[in-house]
Write a protein that holds these residues in place. Sequence first.
Motif, short mmCIF file in Angstrom:
data_model
loop_
_atom_site.label_atom_id
_atom_site.label_comp_id
_atom_site.label_asym_id
_atom_site.label_seq_id
_atom_site.Cartn_x
_atom_site.Cartn_y
_atom_site.Cartn_z
N SER A 48 -4.85 5.00 -1.75
CA SER A 48 -5.86 3.94 -1.96
C SER A 48 -7.25 4.55 -2.11
O SER A 48 -8.06 4.09 -2.93
N GLN A 93 -4.35 -3.90 -2.84
CA GLN A 93 -3.16 -3.76 -2.00
C GLN A 93 -2.89 -5.04 -1.22
O GLN A 93 -1.75 -5.40 -0.98
N ASP A 166 -2.75 -1.29 -6.75
CA ASP A 166 -2.41 -0.67 -5.47
C ASP A 166 -1.30 -1.49 -4.81
O ASP A 166 -1.54 -2.61 -4.36
MG MG Z 1 -3.12 2.32 0.52
#
Ligand code: MG
Length: 226
Positions: A48, A93, A166
């Motif tokens: 990330s 994410q 992500d």
């Molecule tokens: Mg991550």
Amino acid sequence: MDKIVEISGLGKAYTQGHEQIIVLEELDFSISRGEFVSIVGPSGSGKSTFLNIIGLLDDVYSGEIKLFGRKLEDLDESEKAVLRLKNIGFVFQFDSLLPEFTVLENIEMPARLLGGDVPGSGLDLLKRFGLEVIADKFPMDISGGEKQRAAMLRALRNGPALLIADEPTGNLDRHNSGVILDDLKRAAGLGAAVLMVTHNEEAARRADRVLRMGGGKLSGGPANAV
Ligand SMILES: [Mg+2]
Ligand SMILES: Nc1ncnc2c1ncn2[C@@H]1O[C@H](COP(=O)(O)OP(=O)(O)OP(=O)(O)O)[C@@H](O)[C@H]1O
């Protein structure tokens, strides 16, 4: 093939108290138009962190980054803001739709922020992906899979040359993961460079190229070598 992202010698460290945690070190990477690349690697390995730097969400790093042929260090903040809005789509994410807006309003947001006439429409995108039935619903009234896909359509709204995702299939069942991966492949087919981080090895293998994050670096290998 034209390069969308070119990175050399990328380094990133976080300071915690008196300690420096080195997350990325001497990392090299590039991705071209129409290419779908996946990144796998253990939790905490820096995936990330890496995406956030490329997505212009974090500008504290060392090394050289070129986006669309331009060195980031040569761009001022407003140029970067326009670049991010116009040319980069980011699927986060964790759930990132704005709860007080409908799905359609969420998807239209990047076009409204950019101002002027952005070709296409959020409704067209929803139709193209078979999701027009959720256009007027609020995020709390749709499923997790639908939220992920709506977030992806929002990322696609301004026709980005670079799509960063992500864990777009995190917490989804096999069917919905497949649908999202088809969407990403389609975006690459339309000419975008697509960069996806995933913990799912099966999902990773859908990409043209699979890279592993570890020891602060990305190491290559042909697809299917996960
Ligand atoms: Mg991550
Ligand atoms: N803002 C921050 N301050 C300090 N350390 C951080 C910060 N953000 C991330 N880290 C640390 O940097 C390392 C890499 O984090 P990152 O979120 O990039 O990992 P990741 O590969 O995306 O993990 P996951 O698969 O769990 O999402 C971790 O050790 C994390 O604790």
